[in-house]
Design a protein around this motif. Sequence first.
Motif, short mmCIF file in Angstrom:
data_model
loop_
_atom_site.label_atom_id
_atom_site.label_comp_id
_atom_site.label_asym_id
_atom_site.label_seq_id
_atom_site.Cartn_x
_atom_site.Cartn_y
_atom_site.Cartn_z
N ALA A 59 -7.89 2.04 -1.23
CA ALA A 59 -9.52 2.98 -1.21
C ALA A 59 -9.45 3.69 0.51
O ALA A 59 -9.40 4.71 0.68
CB ALA A 59 -10.10 2.61 -1.55
N ASP A 60 -9.09 2.96 0.78
CA ASP A 60 -9.50 3.65 2.78
C ASP A 60 -8.29 4.66 2.46
O ASP A 60 -8.45 4.72 3.52
CB ASP A 60 -8.98 1.86 3.34
CG ASP A 60 -10.44 0.91 2.92
OD1 ASP A 60 -11.79 1.50 3.14
OD2 ASP A 60 -10.71 0.04 3.49
N LYS A 61 -6.54 3.46 2.85
CA LYS A 61 -5.78 4.38 2.87
C LYS A 61 -5.88 6.40 2.07
O LYS A 61 -5.53 7.19 3.02
CB LYS A 61 -4.37 4.38 2.29
CG LYS A 61 -3.69 4.63 2.38
CD LYS A 61 -1.96 3.95 1.82
CE LYS A 61 -0.91 5.51 2.44
NZ LYS A 61 0.44 4.65 2.43
N TYR A 62 -6.79 6.01 0.92
CA TYR A 62 -6.50 7.86 0.22
C TYR A 62 -8.03 8.01 0.58
O TYR A 62 -8.52 9.38 0.08
CB TYR A 62 -6.05 7.57 -1.12
CG TYR A 62 -4.89 7.53 -1.18
CD1 TYR A 62 -3.62 8.46 -0.71
CD2 TYR A 62 -4.56 6.10 -1.69
CE1 TYR A 62 -2.51 7.47 -0.48
CE2 TYR A 62 -3.15 5.87 -1.31
CZ TYR A 62 -1.65 6.63 -1.21
OH TYR A 62 -0.77 6.51 -1.45
N ASN A 63 -8.94 7.62 1.40
CA ASN A 63 -9.73 8.42 1.90
C ASN A 63 -11.54 8.04 0.54
O ASN A 63 -11.65 9.49 0.67
CB ASN A 63 -10.15 9.85 2.86
CG ASN A 63 -9.52 9.47 4.02
OD1 ASN A 63 -9.69 9.08 4.67
ND2 ASN A 63 -8.60 10.22 4.45
N ALA A 64 -10.90 7.80 0.09
CA ALA A 64 -12.23 7.26 -1.22
C ALA A 64 -13.00 6.75 -1.14
O ALA A 64 -13.13 5.58 -1.92
CB ALA A 64 -11.24 6.52 -2.56
N ASP A 65 -13.68 7.13 0.06
CA ASP A 65 -15.39 6.49 0.06
C ASP A 65 -15.48 6.36 -0.88
O ASP A 65 -16.28 7.17 -1.90
CB ASP A 65 -16.27 7.19 1.10
CG ASP A 65 -14.73 7.32 2.84
OD1 ASP A 65 -14.27 6.11 3.17
OD2 ASP A 65 -15.66 8.18 3.50
N LYS A 75 -9.69 -2.06 -1.85
CA LYS A 75 -10.10 -2.26 -1.10
C LYS A 75 -9.34 -1.30 0.27
O LYS A 75 -9.73 -0.07 0.26
CB LYS A 75 -10.69 -2.54 -0.29
CG LYS A 75 -11.89 -3.15 -0.59
CD LYS A 75 -12.44 -4.74 0.12
CE LYS A 75 -13.84 -5.28 -0.44
NZ LYS A 75 -14.09 -6.39 -0.26
N ASN A 124 1.24 -0.72 0.13
CA ASN A 124 0.20 0.21 -0.19
C ASN A 124 0.76 1.48 0.66
O ASN A 124 0.85 2.18 0.68
CB ASN A 124 -1.20 0.30 1.14
CG ASN A 124 -2.36 0.93 0.53
OD1 ASN A 124 -2.52 0.87 -0.20
ND2 ASN A 124 -3.23 0.70 1.76
N LYS A 147 -15.65 4.35 -3.77
CA LYS A 147 -14.49 4.12 -4.95
C LYS A 147 -14.32 2.69 -5.30
O LYS A 147 -14.89 2.18 -6.35
CB LYS A 147 -13.23 5.03 -4.95
CG LYS A 147 -13.00 6.23 -5.48
CD LYS A 147 -13.52 6.53 -6.34
CE LYS A 147 -12.78 7.79 -7.26
NZ LYS A 147 -12.91 7.89 -8.07
#
Length: 138
Positions: free
Chosen positions: A59-65, A56, A19, A67
């Motif tokens: 997306a979580d790491k970059y706050n891409a809720d 997943k 990640n 996505k």
Amino acid sequence: MERHWKISDTEFETKFTNNTFKPLWFTHEAHLRLAWIYITKYGKEIAFKKYSEQLKAFADKYNADGKYNATVTYASIEIMHKYIQNSNAYDFQDFIKEFSKLKTNFKEIIASFYSGNIFTSKEAKQQILQPDLKSFNE
């Protein structure tokens, strides 16, 4: 040439697994490359598991809720697997040249399997929907 070409397949996989992949480098083509790496290295089933878990986490790491999309992820692996089986390429660069429509017309390819818009469907984002127009095995 896209930025992700600056690194080898091995480094690409390592960075994504850990990640630490640069978000600006993770274009549609980079998504396809990651799927290609995983399918050719691990087979379709393991590729899907790794691909979905790591997308997943990314997306979580970059706050891409919102996505991450379970159905698009599943369909991507199925479609890539189908094309890989029909390819003569030994690396992703040759593969994407051979099947450039994966890069330019991916939504249309998915639309040949699904009648609804799985890209925006809340249900499709949360769970895997099977294709309703034709099977991935056809």
